[in-house]
Scaffold this motif. Structure first.
Motif, short mmCIF file in Angstrom:
data_model
loop_
_atom_site.label_atom_id
_atom_site.label_comp_id
_atom_site.label_asym_id
_atom_site.label_seq_id
_atom_site.Cartn_x
_atom_site.Cartn_y
_atom_site.Cartn_z
N PHE A 139 0.84 -1.19 0.00
CA PHE A 139 0.00 0.00 0.00
C PHE A 139 0.88 1.25 0.00
N ALA A 156 -3.04 4.09 -2.97
CA ALA A 156 -2.99 3.07 -4.03
C ALA A 156 -2.39 1.79 -3.48
N GLN A 157 -2.58 0.70 -4.23
CA GLN A 157 -2.04 -0.59 -3.83
C GLN A 157 -1.47 -1.32 -5.04
N ASP A 162 -5.87 2.24 -7.84
CA ASP A 162 -6.34 3.34 -7.01
C ASP A 162 -7.25 2.79 -5.91
N LYS A 163 -7.12 3.31 -4.68
CA LYS A 163 -7.92 2.86 -3.55
C LYS A 163 -8.90 3.95 -3.14
N ASN A 164 -9.68 4.40 -4.12
CA ASN A 164 -10.69 5.45 -3.88
C ASN A 164 -10.06 6.72 -3.30
N SER A 165 -8.90 7.09 -3.84
CA SER A 165 -8.19 8.28 -3.38
C SER A 165 -8.88 9.54 -3.88
N SER A 222 -6.23 2.20 -12.70
CA SER A 222 -5.17 1.20 -12.54
C SER A 222 -4.13 1.42 -13.62
N GLU A 271 -11.25 -4.13 5.88
CA GLU A 271 -10.98 -2.71 5.70
C GLU A 271 -12.29 -1.98 5.45
N ASN A 308 -13.37 1.66 4.24
CA ASN A 308 -12.86 2.87 3.62
C ASN A 308 -13.99 3.89 3.52
N SER A 338 -14.01 -3.97 2.26
CA SER A 338 -13.12 -4.81 1.46
C SER A 338 -12.35 -5.73 2.39
#
Length: 242
Positions: free
Chosen positions: A30, A50-51, A64-67, A80, A151, A153, A239
């Motif tokens: 991450f 991001a991951q 992208d992790k919903n940034s 991505s 998780e 978010n 998630s």
């Protein structure tokens, strides 16, 4: 830190707060401003931004992790990105270059050690979880580990961009909770709790008129990857870490 490695991929920071730092590309890593394995003090990056993931074909991608600001490559915002040698991209104000190296490589000491594998996580947590105390509601049930790290978010509302990681239940959420406080003005005092039912997280609430899962009012339901918990202006994406 010197690593004697075969040919491998790395992220090199070309511009930003950690200019010149080098990080090895690994599955599950991450990147974020305050949380994650690679922490970059960039005010334009999200707490978890991001991951890095591994495709079925064995290649690395960045997701992208919903940034708030997303991933930018070639002046285009993407969800991505394939991490191949020579690719450049930007998170917040920080620019990265994907490079390939072999032999001894000096990587940044700012990267955290990788998380324990899932099985090790569960074994460790299960061994310690009996020592934990349910401070907010000791009558809510026995403490038990989840099968996977959960998780939550916050993707909308006053706590947007916050990330809560849960390894065991029960955990209590509410505007008056001593466990996980909800700051949405419309959040009930005791909004809901998440318990572990044989390792699977289950949401339980007495506020079925206010608490929704996937836009439906609920009172008791098992949680699945991708579910959205909502109330007031708040939306929380569920998630599981594999």
């Amino acid at each position: 830190m010197i690593q004697n490695e075969p040919m491998a991929l790395y992220l090199e920071i070309k511009n930003g707060p950690l200019l010149g730092d080098l990080f090895k590309i690994q599955e599950g890593v991450f990147l974020g401003r305050t949380s994650g394995d690679i922490i970059i003090p960039d005010q334009k990056m999200s707490n978890i931004h991001a991951q890095i993931a591994l495709t079925e074909e064995g290649s690395f991608i960045l997701m992208d992790k919903n940034s708030s600001n997303g991933i930018w490559a070639n002046k285009v915002q993407v969800k991505s990105l394939a991490l191949t040698p020579g690719i450049t991209f930007r998170l917040g104000l920080t620019e990265f270059l994907v490079i390939e190296k072999n032999g001894p490589v000096k990587v940044s000491s700012r990267a955290k050690l990788r998380k324990a594998p899932r099985a090790e996580w569960i074994e460790t947590l299960s061994g310690q979880v009996g020592k934990l105390i349910a401070q907010d509601n000791p009558k809510s049930g026995a403490i038990s580990a989840f099968n996977s790290i959960l998780e939550l978010n916050f993707i909308a509302g006053p706590q947007a961009d916050n990330l809560v990681t849960l390894g065991y239940g029960p955990r209590k959420f509410g505007s008056d909770s001593l466990d996980i406080e909800l700051t949405d003005p419309l959040a009930p005092f005791h909004a809901f709790e998440i318990i572990s039912d044989k390792g699977h997280p289950q949401l339980i609430t007495n506020q079925s008129k206010e608490i929704r899962l996937n836009m439906k009012n609920v009172s008791s339901v098992f949680l699945n990857d991708g579910d959205i918990i909502s109330f007031g202006d708040t939306q929380i994406r569920v998630s599981f870490l594999k």
